[in-house]
Scaffold this active site. Structure first.
Site, mmCIF file in Angstrom:
data_model
loop_
_atom_site.group_PDB
_atom_site.id
_atom_site.type_symbol
_atom_site.label_atom_id
_atom_site.label_comp_id
_atom_site.label_asym_id
_atom_site.label_seq_id
_atom_site.Cartn_x
_atom_site.Cartn_y
_atom_site.Cartn_z
ATOM 1 N N CYS A 1 -70.043 99.396 1.446
ATOM 2 C CA CYS A 1 -70.240 99.853 2.819
ATOM 3 C C CYS A 1 -68.905 99.742 3.551
ATOM 4 O O CYS A 1 -67.847 99.732 2.909
ATOM 5 C CB CYS A 1 -71.365 99.082 3.511
ATOM 6 S SG CYS A 1 -71.054 97.308 3.693
ATOM 7 N N ASN B 1 -68.655 95.219 4.415
ATOM 8 C CA ASN B 1 -69.157 94.301 3.373
ATOM 9 C C ASN B 1 -69.738 93.030 3.980
ATOM 10 O O ASN B 1 -69.666 91.953 3.394
ATOM 11 C CB ASN B 1 -68.061 93.958 2.340
ATOM 12 C CG ASN B 1 -68.577 93.295 1.059
ATOM 13 O OD1 ASN B 1 -67.866 92.509 0.426
ATOM 14 N ND2 ASN B 1 -69.799 93.573 0.659
ATOM 15 N N CYS C 1 -72.886 93.597 6.095
ATOM 16 C CA CYS C 1 -74.286 93.940 6.430
ATOM 17 C C CYS C 1 -74.985 94.682 5.278
ATOM 18 O O CYS C 1 -75.806 94.111 4.561
ATOM 19 C CB CYS C 1 -74.357 94.775 7.711
ATOM 20 S SG CYS C 1 -73.756 93.907 9.177
ATOM 21 N N ARG C 2 -74.662 95.965 5.100
ATOM 22 C CA ARG C 2 -75.461 96.781 4.188
ATOM 23 C C ARG C 2 -75.205 96.492 2.721
ATOM 24 O O ARG C 2 -76.155 96.306 1.943
ATOM 25 C CB ARG C 2 -75.215 98.278 4.479
ATOM 26 C CG ARG C 2 -75.756 98.711 5.830
ATOM 27 C CD ARG C 2 -75.203 100.042 6.240
ATOM 28 N NE ARG C 2 -73.766 99.957 6.514
ATOM 29 C CZ ARG C 2 -72.973 100.980 6.782
ATOM 30 N NH1 ARG C 2 -73.479 102.202 6.796
ATOM 31 N NH2 ARG C 2 -71.693 100.796 7.029
ATOM 32 N N SER C 3 -73.925 96.474 2.300
ATOM 33 C CA SER C 3 -73.694 96.286 0.853
ATOM 34 C C SER C 3 -74.019 94.871 0.358
ATOM 35 O O SER C 3 -74.506 94.739 -0.774
ATOM 36 C CB SER C 3 -72.292 96.745 0.430
ATOM 37 O OG SER C 3 -71.268 96.003 1.039
ATOM 38 N N ASP D 1 -75.840 102.202 9.810
ATOM 39 C CA ASP D 1 -75.049 101.008 10.117
ATOM 40 C C ASP D 1 -75.771 100.192 11.194
ATOM 41 O O ASP D 1 -75.963 100.669 12.308
ATOM 42 C CB ASP D 1 -73.675 101.466 10.608
ATOM 43 C CG ASP D 1 -72.721 100.313 10.840
ATOM 44 O OD1 ASP D 1 -73.172 99.162 10.891
ATOM 45 O OD2 ASP D 1 -71.512 100.590 10.984
HETATM 46 P P1 4NP Z 1 -71.448 97.053 7.137
HETATM 47 O O1 4NP Z 1 -71.551 96.960 8.745
HETATM 48 O O2 4NP Z 1 -70.481 98.179 6.863
HETATM 49 O O3 4NP Z 1 -72.847 97.380 6.746
HETATM 50 O O4 4NP Z 1 -70.963 95.711 6.662
HETATM 51 C C1 4NP Z 1 -70.454 96.812 9.592
HETATM 52 C C2 4NP Z 1 -69.824 95.591 9.682
HETATM 53 C C3 4NP Z 1 -68.767 95.437 10.567
HETATM 54 C C4 4NP Z 1 -68.362 96.500 11.345
HETATM 55 C C5 4NP Z 1 -69.001 97.731 11.241
HETATM 56 C C6 4NP Z 1 -70.049 97.874 10.354
HETATM 57 N N1 4NP Z 1 -67.301 96.332 12.278
HETATM 58 O O5 4NP Z 1 -67.046 97.272 13.054
HETATM 59 O O6 4NP Z 1 -66.672 95.257 12.280
#
Ligand code: 4NP
Length: 157
Positions: A8, A11, A13-15, A125
């Site tokens: 993702c 790294n 939340c989703r992955s 997201d």
């Molecule tokens: P992920 O979510 O890609 O599912 O881990 C996010 C985590 C952090 C951010 C955006 C999305 N950020 O903007 O810091």
């Protein structure tokens, strides 16, 4: 050994959710010695961090322990080590396509389309949204993980 990488943006939340959910299903299927699971982000922002506390809490409610996971950034070498490189959304996929070395055999793809029953093709997201977003992440990842496990199991037969 079959190596699966979920990717993702951050790294956190989703992955990591996909890593924890899919690993749980692999263990339940008795395939821990056959399928190795990892996750990474396309961005460097959260390297070394544990998953987001909201991600961990939502996962724990469904029996997945993500507390030991630590964020890392996807690297070109991942394409030489992994058999499946699965992107959470189209932006992640575009980053992976740019990172992929010409000699790599694996082609990155979106994760959710592995499950015919899902109408969503991207994992939304959840980072800037509410608690319901983290539940939706788990909902679609659980379904796509079942589909991925079936695909790999039929390739082993
Ligand atoms: P992920 O979510 O890609 O599912 O881990 C996010 C985590 C952090 C951010 C955006 C999305 N950020 O903007 O810091």
């Amino acid at each position: 050994m079959i190596h699966v990488l979920f990717v993702c943006l951050g790294n956190i939340c989703r992955s990591p959710t996909a890593e924890g959910v899919f690993r749980h299903k692999v263990e339940r299927a008795g395939l821990s010695e056959v399928i190795a699971v990892d996750s990474a982000g396309t961005a460097a922002w959260h390297i070394g961090k544990a998953p987001d506390s909201r991600t961990c809490a939502a996962a724990r409610q469904r029996g997945y322990d993500l507390s030991a996971l630590r964020a890392r950034q996807a690297v070109a070498d991942d394409f030489l080590r992994f058999d499946w490189v699965l992107a959470m959304d189209a932006s992640n996929l575009a980053h992976l396509q740019a990172l992929r070395p010409a000699e790599a055999r694996v082609v990155p793809q979106l994760f959710l389309p592995l499950a015919d029953e899902l109408t969503l093709s991207e994992v939304p997201d959840p980072y800037y949204g509410g608690a319901q977003g983290f539940e939706q992440v788990l909902d679609v990842i659980e379904i796509a993980s079942d589909a991925l496990l079936q695909r790999i199991q039929s390739s082993l037969r």
